[in-house]
Design an enzyme around this catalytic site. Structure first.
Site, short mmCIF file in Angstrom:
data_model
loop_
_atom_site.label_atom_id
_atom_site.label_comp_id
_atom_site.label_asym_id
_atom_site.label_seq_id
_atom_site.Cartn_x
_atom_site.Cartn_y
_atom_site.Cartn_z
N CYS A 91 0.86 -1.19 0.00
CA CYS A 91 0.00 0.00 0.00
C CYS A 91 0.90 1.23 0.00
O CYS A 91 1.88 1.27 0.75
CB CYS A 91 -0.88 -0.02 1.25
SG CYS A 91 -1.94 1.43 1.40
N HIS A 134 -8.94 -3.64 -2.38
CA HIS A 134 -8.03 -2.84 -1.55
C HIS A 134 -8.44 -1.35 -1.60
O HIS A 134 -8.53 -0.69 -0.57
CB HIS A 134 -6.59 -3.03 -2.05
CG HIS A 134 -5.55 -2.27 -1.30
ND1 HIS A 134 -4.59 -2.88 -0.53
CD2 HIS A 134 -5.31 -0.93 -1.20
CE1 HIS A 134 -3.81 -1.95 0.01
NE2 HIS A 134 -4.22 -0.77 -0.39
N GLU A 135 -8.72 -0.85 -2.81
CA GLU A 135 -9.03 0.58 -2.97
C GLU A 135 -10.41 0.92 -2.42
O GLU A 135 -10.59 1.97 -1.80
CB GLU A 135 -8.90 1.01 -4.43
CG GLU A 135 -7.52 0.78 -5.06
CD GLU A 135 -6.36 1.38 -4.28
OE1 GLU A 135 -6.56 2.37 -3.56
OE2 GLU A 135 -5.25 0.82 -4.38
N HIS A 138 -10.25 1.38 1.18
CA HIS A 138 -9.73 2.71 1.54
C HIS A 138 -10.87 3.72 1.65
O HIS A 138 -10.86 4.59 2.52
CB HIS A 138 -8.75 3.22 0.48
CG HIS A 138 -7.32 2.85 0.73
ND1 HIS A 138 -6.66 3.18 1.89
CD2 HIS A 138 -6.41 2.19 -0.04
CE1 HIS A 138 -5.40 2.73 1.81
NE2 HIS A 138 -5.23 2.13 0.65
ZN LIG Z 1 -3.59 1.18 -0.07
#
Ligand SMILES: [Zn+2]
Length: 201
Positions: A91, A134-135, A138
């Site tokens: 990340c 993953h995004e 976020h």
């Molecule tokens: Zn990340």
């Protein structure tokens, strides 16, 4: 604009939908793409650059010359998840930290592109599905350290402690604002800080 490291409060602040794809949004997204390429990342989400909006940029080739692989996803939603697979993840907000994380193997998503068109499709590769998950995490204030299994979590503990210590030291030196001031900034951005104030009643 710059990429912030864990534990910057922006990374835990849930993003709000982007209200409009206007000139200002395009400029910010352009800056996000530049930062993603500079960091050699596959993806970068709004909260990582202290933008509390549901946007992320990605390029699975991590190469600005591979324009066909470049995507900007606005107000993305994961509609369906299938399968499960473990793989290595990093990340841009945790430079140098890589650990195994279990994710769905394929997903179906809906999101707006930069042209304002609603896209509804399934991912075409494991890595695309991984970056997507993953995004999108976020955008909800969820980080890959939260998704690690117990063994990966233990392995990452030292690095996480170092990020926490470095961040607090930067705050003590005044290089990064205090958490309360960051929260105020995020709220102001959400409410459109550049809008003129309403006329007095
Ligand atoms: Zn990340």
């Amino acid at each position: 604009m710059k990429i912030v490291n864990y534990p910057h409060p922006s990374l835990r602040h849930p993003a709000v939908p982007l209200p409009a794809i206007d000139k200002k949004a395009r400029l910010l997204i352009g800056e996000m793409l530049d930062l993603m390429y500079q960091g050699h990342g596959l993806g970068l989400a709004g909260p990582q650059v202290v933008l509390p909006f549901q946007i992320f940029v990605m390029n699975l080739k991590a190469d600005p010359n591979e324009r066909a692989s470049e995507h900007v996803w606005i107000n993305p939603v994961i509609m369906e998840r299938k399968g499960s697979v473990e793989g290595e993840e990093g990340c841009l907000s945790f430079p140098g930290l890589y650990q195994k994380v279990r994710r769905a193997k394929t997903i179906r998503f809906q999101a707006y592109n930069l042209k304002g068109e609603l896209v509804d499709r399934s991912t075409e590769s494991e890595i695309e599905a991984r970056v997507w998950q993953h995004e999108v995490d976020h955008l909800h204030g969820v980080l890959f350290i939260d998704k690690m299994g117990p063994i990966a979590k233990i392995a990452a503990r030292g690095a996480v402690k170092t990020f926490e210590r470095d961040f607090r030291r930067s705050q003590e030196r005044g290089e990064i604002p205090a958490d309360v001031d960051i929260e105020k900034l995020l709220k102001a951005l959400e409410n459109g800080a550049n809008e003129p104030p309403p006329p007095p009643m």
